[in-house]
Design a protein around this motif. Structure first.
Motif, mmCIF file in Angstrom:
data_model
loop_
_atom_site.group_PDB
_atom_site.id
_atom_site.type_symbol
_atom_site.label_atom_id
_atom_site.label_comp_id
_atom_site.label_asym_id
_atom_site.label_seq_id
_atom_site.Cartn_x
_atom_site.Cartn_y
_atom_site.Cartn_z
ATOM 1 N N ARG A 93 -0.687 2.196 0.054
ATOM 2 C CA ARG A 93 -0.451 0.795 -0.260
ATOM 3 C C ARG A 93 -0.676 0.013 1.024
ATOM 4 O O ARG A 93 0.020 0.197 2.017
ATOM 5 C CB ARG A 93 0.970 0.603 -0.765
ATOM 6 C CG ARG A 93 1.220 -0.787 -1.304
ATOM 7 C CD ARG A 93 2.682 -0.949 -1.660
ATOM 8 N NE ARG A 93 2.975 -2.328 -1.974
ATOM 9 C CZ ARG A 93 2.820 -2.853 -3.170
ATOM 10 N NH1 ARG A 93 2.384 -2.151 -4.155
ATOM 11 N NH2 ARG A 93 3.118 -4.128 -3.380
ATOM 12 N N ARG A 102 -3.093 -4.247 -1.428
ATOM 13 C CA ARG A 102 -3.988 -3.369 -2.153
ATOM 14 C C ARG A 102 -3.316 -2.020 -2.333
ATOM 15 O O ARG A 102 -2.727 -1.496 -1.403
ATOM 16 C CB ARG A 102 -5.266 -3.210 -1.347
ATOM 17 C CG ARG A 102 -6.334 -2.444 -2.058
ATOM 18 C CD ARG A 102 -7.571 -2.375 -1.216
ATOM 19 N NE ARG A 102 -7.888 -0.980 -0.984
ATOM 20 C CZ ARG A 102 -8.279 -0.477 0.163
ATOM 21 N NH1 ARG A 102 -8.394 -1.248 1.212
ATOM 22 N NH2 ARG A 102 -8.549 0.786 0.289
ATOM 23 N N LYS A 103 -3.396 -1.518 -3.540
ATOM 24 C CA LYS A 103 -2.900 -0.170 -3.792
ATOM 25 C C LYS A 103 -4.116 0.714 -4.033
ATOM 26 O O LYS A 103 -4.988 0.356 -4.826
ATOM 27 C CB LYS A 103 -1.997 -0.181 -5.018
ATOM 28 C CG LYS A 103 -1.282 1.113 -5.250
ATOM 29 C CD LYS A 103 -0.430 0.984 -6.500
ATOM 30 C CE LYS A 103 0.001 2.363 -6.968
ATOM 31 N NZ LYS A 103 0.523 2.320 -8.318
ATOM 32 N N SER A 104 -4.166 1.811 -3.342
ATOM 33 C CA SER A 104 -5.369 2.623 -3.402
ATOM 34 C C SER A 104 -5.012 4.072 -3.698
ATOM 35 O O SER A 104 -4.114 4.630 -3.086
ATOM 36 C CB SER A 104 -6.094 2.520 -2.052
ATOM 37 O OG SER A 104 -7.260 3.291 -2.087
ATOM 38 N N ASP A 136 -8.788 1.454 -6.699
ATOM 39 C CA ASP A 136 -8.162 0.404 -5.886
ATOM 40 C C ASP A 136 -7.677 -0.722 -6.784
ATOM 41 O O ASP A 136 -8.394 -1.145 -7.691
ATOM 42 C CB ASP A 136 -9.163 -0.178 -4.881
ATOM 43 C CG ASP A 136 -9.527 0.841 -3.808
ATOM 44 O OD1 ASP A 136 -8.723 1.757 -3.580
ATOM 45 O OD2 ASP A 136 -10.603 0.719 -3.220
ATOM 46 N N TYR A 138 -6.261 -4.571 -6.388
ATOM 47 C CA TYR A 138 -5.996 -5.708 -5.499
ATOM 48 C C TYR A 138 -5.019 -6.633 -6.201
ATOM 49 O O TYR A 138 -5.305 -7.140 -7.293
ATOM 50 C CB TYR A 138 -7.295 -6.449 -5.183
ATOM 51 C CG TYR A 138 -8.236 -5.631 -4.347
ATOM 52 C CD1 TYR A 138 -8.244 -5.743 -2.966
ATOM 53 C CD2 TYR A 138 -9.106 -4.718 -4.940
ATOM 54 C CE1 TYR A 138 -9.097 -4.980 -2.195
ATOM 55 C CE2 TYR A 138 -9.959 -3.945 -4.172
ATOM 56 C CZ TYR A 138 -9.944 -4.083 -2.804
ATOM 57 O OH TYR A 138 -10.789 -3.325 -2.041
ATOM 58 N N ARG A 148 -9.005 -4.711 -10.431
ATOM 59 C CA ARG A 148 -9.039 -3.258 -10.326
ATOM 60 C C ARG A 148 -10.474 -2.778 -10.103
ATOM 61 O O ARG A 148 -11.404 -3.326 -10.675
ATOM 62 C CB ARG A 148 -8.497 -2.655 -11.610
ATOM 63 C CG ARG A 148 -8.371 -1.168 -11.533
ATOM 64 C CD ARG A 148 -7.512 -0.644 -12.654
ATOM 65 N NE ARG A 148 -7.107 0.721 -12.361
ATOM 66 C CZ ARG A 148 -6.145 1.341 -12.992
ATOM 67 N NH1 ARG A 148 -5.464 0.716 -13.917
ATOM 68 N NH2 ARG A 148 -5.845 2.579 -12.692
ATOM 69 N N GLN B 140 -10.862 -7.645 2.585
ATOM 70 C CA GLN B 140 -11.070 -7.076 1.243
ATOM 71 C C GLN B 140 -10.333 -7.876 0.170
ATOM 72 O O GLN B 140 -10.838 -8.081 -0.928
ATOM 73 C CB GLN B 140 -10.587 -5.635 1.209
ATOM 74 C CG GLN B 140 -11.486 -4.694 1.958
ATOM 75 C CD GLN B 140 -10.999 -3.261 1.851
ATOM 76 O OE1 GLN B 140 -10.503 -2.832 0.818
ATOM 77 N NE2 GLN B 140 -11.144 -2.503 2.913
ATOM 78 N N GLY B 141 -9.131 -8.305 0.508
ATOM 79 C CA GLY B 141 -8.360 -9.090 -0.461
ATOM 80 C C GLY B 141 -9.070 -10.388 -0.820
ATOM 81 O O GLY B 141 -9.064 -10.832 -1.973
ATOM 82 N N ALA B 144 -11.850 -9.633 -3.232
ATOM 83 C CA ALA B 144 -11.341 -9.425 -4.594
ATOM 84 C C ALA B 144 -10.950 -10.749 -5.247
ATOM 85 O O ALA B 144 -11.232 -10.986 -6.424
ATOM 86 C CB ALA B 144 -10.152 -8.475 -4.556
#
Lengths: 164, 163
Positions: A93, A102-104, A136, A138, A148, B140-141, B144
Motif C-alpha cells: 500500500r 495506491r494498493k498494489s 493496482d 488507485y 483499477r 502515478q496517482g 490515474a
C-alpha cells in the motif's frame, strides 16, 4: 454527475474497440528504408553486455518491491499473529502525501526455465521466465470510484550459477 | 550486414507504428511534423535500446522530440501552421463504424492536452499507469486521476453513441 462504475466502463469498451489508424504505406516505406542507417545496432555478443545490466536492474527492482511489500505487510500484522498470505502474492500500500494512495498486489503465476546463457562477466546464468499478475488500485478522492488496473507482466530473471 | 536486424525492425514497425504515430500526431501541429518526429524518435529509441525498445521509452522520446520541435517552431514564423490541416484519420474503422470513429477522434482532440496524453498512452499505447507517469513526468496517482477525468469527459462527448 453520475459516477456509477459502468459509466466509464462503457466508454473504455468503446475506446478499446478502435485501434490507431495504420500509417500510410508511403510513410511505412520511408521508415523501413531508414533501417540501413542503424549501423549502431549492436551484434548479439555486444547486446549481452547491454542487456544483462538491464535485467539485473529489473531483478533488483523486483527484489526491492517484494522486500518492501513483505516488510510493509509484516509491519501491518498485529503482534503474534500467524501470516496468512498465499505464496507468491505480495500486497503493498503506497500512500505518499498528496498523491492518490495506491494498493498494489502482485501474484506470481508461473516460472519457466529458459536455459543457460552467460552474463557480462562470462559467468553462466540460468534465465528464468516469470509471469506475474499486477493488480493496482488507485484510490481517488472520497466519493470517487477507485481506478483499477490489472495486467500480466513477464520478467526474465537471470540466476547466477556457481562454478565448481 | 546481417538481414536479421532489418527484418526485426520491419516487424517492430508493422506491430507498433500505428500507436506511436497516433501519439506523435497529438504532440505536434501536423502530419508532416508528426512523421518527422516519429522517425527520429524510433531511430533514437532503437539505438538506445540496442534493438526493440520498451514502448515507454519510445513514447517518452516522441514527447521530448515534439517539445524540441515545438520550441524551434516558436522561434520562427509559423507560416504553414494553418495551411495544412490534418487529413489523415486517427482511428482505424470498418465502414459501419466510421461515424463513431470520427466522433471519437473529435472527442479526443478536444480533450485538454494533459488528459489526451494520458488516455492515449493508457488505451492505445497500452502502458501501465506507472509507465504513463514516467513518460509524462507526473505522479502515478495523477495519471490515474487524469485517466478517470478523461473517461468522464469522453463519456459526455460520446453519449450519442453510448446509448
Amino acid at each position: 454527475m453520475n459516477n456509477e462504475p459502468h459509466d466509464t466502463d462503457s466508454v473504455e469498451v468503446l475506446l478499446q474497440r478502435f485501434r490507431p489508424a495504420p500509417p500510410k504505406e508511403v510513410f511505412m516505406q520511408r521508415l523501413r528504408s531508414v533501417c540501413p542507417v542503424l549501423t549502431a545496432v549492436p551484434d548479439p555478443k555486444r547486446m549481452k553486455v547491454i542487456v544483462f545490466p538491464f535485467l539485473l536492474a529489473r531483478l533488483a527492482a523486483i527484489a526491492a518491491a517484494v522486500a518492501a511489500g513483505l516488510i510493509t505487510w509484516h509491519l501491518m500484522q498485529p503482534p503474534g499473529e500467524v501470516p496468512a498470505v498465499p505464496a507468491g502474492t505480495v500486497t503493498t500500500r503506497v500512500d505518499n502525501g498528496q498523491q492518490a494512495p495506491r494498493k498494489s498486489t502482485q501474484r506470481l503465476m508461473g516460472v519457466r526455465d529458459m536455459g543457460i546463457a552467460r552474463d557480462e562477466q562470462r559467468r553462466p546464468v540460468r534465465l528464468m521466465h516469470a509471469t506475474w499478475i499486477d493488480d493496482d488500485v488507485y484510490l481517488n478522492a472520497p466519493g470517487e470510484e477507485p481506478v483499477r488496473e490489472a495486467r500480466v507482466r513477464e520478467e526474465i530473471v537471470p540466476v547466477v550459477l556457481n562454478d565448481f | 550486414m546481417s538481414n536479421e536486424p532489418v527484418s526485426e525492425w520491419d516487424q517492430w514497425l508493422a506491430e507498433n507504428a500505428g500507436r506511436f504515430l497516433l501519439f506523435s500526431r497529438q504532440q505536434t501541429r501536423g502530419d508532416e511534423d508528426a512523421q518527422d518526429v516519429l522517425q527520429d524518435a524510433l531511430i533514437e529509441s532503437w539505438q538506445r535500446g540496442g534493438g526493440r525498445p520498451e514502448s515507454a521509452l519510445v513514447f517518452a522520446t516522441i514527447r521530448r522530440r515534439a517539445i524540441d520541435l515545438g520550441r524551434r517552431h516558436d522561434r520562427r514564423t509559423r507560416r504553414e501552421e494553418e495551411a495544412a490541416p490534418d487529413q489523415d484519420v486517427w482511428f482505424d474503422s470498418a465502414v459501419h463504424d466510421r461515424e463513431t470513429a470520427m466522433l471519437l477522434e473529435e472527442a479526443v482532440r478536444t480533450l485538454p492536452k494533459e488528459l489526451c496524453d494520458v488516455i492515449t498512452l493508457k488505451v492505445w499505447g497500452d502502458l501501465t499507469f506507472a509507465e504513463v507517469a514516467e513518460t509524462l513526468g507526473i505522479p502515478q496517482g495523477t495519471a490515474a486521476t487524469r485517466y478517470r477525468t478523461a473517461l468522464m469527459q469522453l463519456r459526455k462527448s460520446l453519449s450519442p453513441v453510448l446509448l
